[in-house]
Structure formats: C-alpha cells, structure tokens
Design an enzyme around this catalytic site. Structure first.
Site, mmCIF file in Angstrom:
data_model
loop_
_atom_site.group_PDB
_atom_site.id
_atom_site.type_symbol
_atom_site.label_atom_id
_atom_site.label_comp_id
_atom_site.label_asym_id
_atom_site.label_seq_id
_atom_site.Cartn_x
_atom_site.Cartn_y
_atom_site.Cartn_z
ATOM 1 N N TYR A 103 -9.810 14.305 -5.595
ATOM 2 C CA TYR A 103 -8.807 13.750 -6.825
ATOM 3 C C TYR A 103 -8.050 15.189 -7.532
ATOM 4 O O TYR A 103 -6.859 15.338 -7.356
ATOM 5 C CB TYR A 103 -9.884 13.228 -7.776
ATOM 6 C CG TYR A 103 -8.794 12.644 -8.919
ATOM 7 C CD1 TYR A 103 -8.165 11.256 -8.834
ATOM 8 C CD2 TYR A 103 -8.786 13.297 -10.118
ATOM 9 C CE1 TYR A 103 -7.528 10.828 -9.876
ATOM 10 C CE2 TYR A 103 -8.158 12.795 -11.088
ATOM 11 C CZ TYR A 103 -7.470 11.554 -11.060
ATOM 12 O OH TYR A 103 -6.801 11.066 -12.160
ATOM 13 N N LYS A 143 -4.070 16.103 -7.359
ATOM 14 C CA LYS A 143 -3.219 16.068 -8.573
ATOM 15 C C LYS A 143 -2.549 17.634 -8.582
ATOM 16 O O LYS A 143 -1.473 17.753 -9.259
ATOM 17 C CB LYS A 143 -3.941 15.969 -9.867
ATOM 18 C CG LYS A 143 -4.599 14.400 -10.023
ATOM 19 C CD LYS A 143 -3.486 13.320 -9.876
ATOM 20 C CE LYS A 143 -3.747 12.045 -9.978
ATOM 21 N NZ LYS A 143 -2.714 10.779 -9.953
ATOM 22 N N ASN A 155 2.847 5.605 -9.558
ATOM 23 C CA ASN A 155 1.598 6.054 -10.472
ATOM 24 C C ASN A 155 0.316 5.402 -9.796
ATOM 25 O O ASN A 155 -0.826 6.094 -10.154
ATOM 26 C CB ASN A 155 1.903 4.875 -11.787
ATOM 27 C CG ASN A 155 0.682 4.650 -12.373
ATOM 28 O OD1 ASN A 155 -0.052 5.165 -13.190
ATOM 29 N ND2 ASN A 155 0.088 3.334 -12.032
ATOM 30 N N ASP A 208 0.910 -1.198 0.081
ATOM 31 C CA ASP A 208 -0.157 -0.214 0.070
ATOM 32 C C ASP A 208 0.816 0.995 0.064
ATOM 33 O O ASP A 208 1.732 1.655 0.904
ATOM 34 C CB ASP A 208 -0.881 -0.193 1.337
ATOM 35 C CG ASP A 208 -1.798 1.080 1.382
ATOM 36 O OD1 ASP A 208 -1.667 2.195 0.640
ATOM 37 O OD2 ASP A 208 -2.712 1.130 2.492
HETATM 38 C C1 BGC Z 1 -9.176 10.672 -14.772
HETATM 39 C C2 BGC Z 1 -10.264 10.250 -15.487
HETATM 40 C C3 BGC Z 1 -10.907 11.378 -16.489
HETATM 41 C C4 BGC Z 1 -9.914 12.266 -17.014
HETATM 42 C C5 BGC Z 1 -10.314 13.323 -17.920
HETATM 43 C C6 BGC Z 1 -8.346 11.481 -15.458
HETATM 44 O O1 BGC Z 1 -7.252 11.895 -14.554
HETATM 45 O O2 BGC Z 1 -8.579 9.539 -14.106
HETATM 46 O O3 BGC Z 1 -11.243 9.648 -15.200
HETATM 47 O O4 BGC Z 1 -11.679 10.981 -17.478
HETATM 48 O O5 BGC Z 1 -8.839 12.662 -16.013
HETATM 49 O O6 BGC Z 1 -11.266 13.913 -17.184
#
Ligand code: BGC
Length: 285
Positions: A182, A186, A109, A82
C-alpha cells in the site's frame, strides 16, 4: 488550560455549505460507491457538477451516490469498471463522453489494502494493490489527459483545460509496516502526480493529489469501532484529536477541482489533522 481530554471533540460540528463552484462542469470519480469516492462525488454534485460514478462491486452504493447527486440538481450516471483493466477504463471514459460530452475533472480514487508482513506477502497481494492503487490511477490519468488536451480551455467552464486529482495517502510519506504494498503504491502516486503535472502544466491542465489520514470510511471501520485502537490512533497519531470525516476530504477536493485553486498545481494536500507532523516527536526527540 483545560485538560487534554477536553480537546477530543465529537465529530458533530455542522458541515460548512459547499458553494456551487463547479457549476456546469463534468466530473468522473472512481470507487465512488462508498467512502471517500462517494463523499467526493456527492460533494461535486452539491457544487454543481454532473458526475460519472464508477464502482466495481457495490452497485447499490453507486446508485445511492447517484441519487444524492441528483437530489442536489446534478446529473449522474453509474458505470461498473475494474480500474486496473485498460479495456474497462477505456469504456468508462467513452461512457463519460457519450453521456456528458466532455470531462473537466477526474478523480481516480479507487484503492484497496491487502495487508501482510513483507515475509508473508504473496505476489498476488503485492500485485493487486499495485494494479488498483497505482496502475489504475495511471490508466485513468492517461485517458483524462488525452481528453483535456483535445478539449483545450473553455473559459466559460473553467480557467484550466482540466483538473486531475490523484488519490494518495499520508503513506506517500509515512512508512507503514505490514502495509508495504500500500505504501509503495501511494509513494508511487506522489511522483506520478508530480511528473504528470510537470509534463502538462503548459497546457493549463492542473494535476494535484489529495493525501488523507485516518478517515471514517468502510476501509477503516474496524479501527474505528474498536475504542482501544481508535483512541490509540486518535491520541498518538492525530495532533488535531479527531478522526477525519469523508466530508473533510470532499470539501477540500471540491476546492481543488474549482477555479478557486487555479494556481495550485503539482502539489499534494494532506488532509490528516496534522498526522504528517511527526507527532511521535511531541515530548520526545
Ligand atoms: C489508510 C487508513 C489509515 C490512514 C492513516 C490511510 O491511507 O487507508 O487505513 O488509517 O492512512 O494511517
């Protein structure tokens, strides 16, 4: 001019061959049992590298990745960890050294999505995404830099002392409603990458990131199998009018890990069919 629909190409063009630009190098890829991590690990194998294939839950997938690497002549070892846990990341890097004796390329990744609108997002949904996508990459980056520093440069292997390639997303730039955890993770990777690059460039350690757009991976499978969603994404969000394949990302990552990109440092490569070119402005604004 042919109609717009003629430009929606099937994804069946033959892949360009991967040259053996990583011959003799040792790579570690996390989350390599499926999706992008699997394609990258296999691409590294085709390019001549030996690879530690990390996985978390899908051992069969990791074994498949390892088999593909071995079929192209590379060595592979699978390791369950993990990547959000410090002790498990340490053990994984120890396995890397015990197995291959060194580390030349590290691709942290592993990533997850736990989607929720902000007013409904639980602390654990927030925390787990940050733990895996951001803290996990930090933990791997730290171990990788420690090894790169202690190894120094061996020009018979590579011009750089090591290559660290973070996995980001177009959502390090593009806001994403319903996915704040998310996107925040990022966005964090963007400046984690640049700060580390700035810090270690003088040691000839190269630090970059890859930001994929919509790629045909298990993470995106629901969107892709729904024709309506696929076409809405395809037509409106991807000017290049095709979804990306994991191999599109793998080929660019092989290049970024190789000496062919030796002067590329501290930057993000967007592999997104121009998704980050604000397609909403086509005919608007
Ligand atoms: C996500 C995808 C998404 C893409 C564009 C990526 O970082 O993992 O689920 O489709 O971005 O939105």
């Amino acid at each position: 001019m042919p109609p717009e629909s003629d430009y929606i190409v099937p994804n069946d063009s033959p892949p360009a061959p991967i040259h053996r630009v990583l011959k003799g190098q040792k790579a570690l890829v996390t989350g390599a049992s499926k999706g992008l991590g699997q394609a990258i690990a296999v691409g590294f194998g085709q390019a001549g590298a030996d690879v530690l294939v990390n996985y978390y839950s899908d051992e069969a997938g990791a074994r498949q990745t390892a088999r593909s690497i071995e079929e192209s002549g590379g060595k592979a070892v699978i390791f369950r960890a993990d990547t959000a846990r410090e002790d498990e990341v340490r053990s994984m890097f120890q396995c890397m050294i015990d197995t291959f004796g060194r580390l030349d390329i590290c691709v942290p990744n592993s990533g997850i999505q736990l989607n929720a609108r902000i007013d409904e997002m639980t602390l654990s949904q927030w925390q787990r995404v940050i733990d895996v996508n951001l803290t996990g990459q930090f933990l791997c980056a730290r171990e990788a830099v420690r090894l790169f520093k202690s190894q120094g440069i061996d020009r018979s292997i590579s011009y750089a002392a090591g290559k660290l390639i973070f996995m980001s997303s177009v959502h390090d730039l593009i806001p994403w409603e319903g996915h704040a955890n998310y996107a925040a993770s990022k966005g964090g990777i963007l400046l984690l990458m640049k700060s580390v690059a700035q810090e270690v460039a003088h040691l000839h350690i190269r630090v970059n990131a890859i930001s994929p757009g919509a790629i045909r991976t298990p993470m995106n499978v629901e969107k892709i199998i729904s024709q309506e969603v696929y076409e809405r994404v395809l037509l409106k969000l991807i000017p290049y009018k095709r979804i990306g394949e994991p191999e599109d990302v793998a080929r660019a990552t092989v290049w970024l890990a190789s000496d062919e990109s030796d002067y590329v440092n501290g930057t993000t490569i967007y592999i997104d069919g121009a998704m980050t070119c604000w397609p909403g402005f086509i005919g608007a604004g």
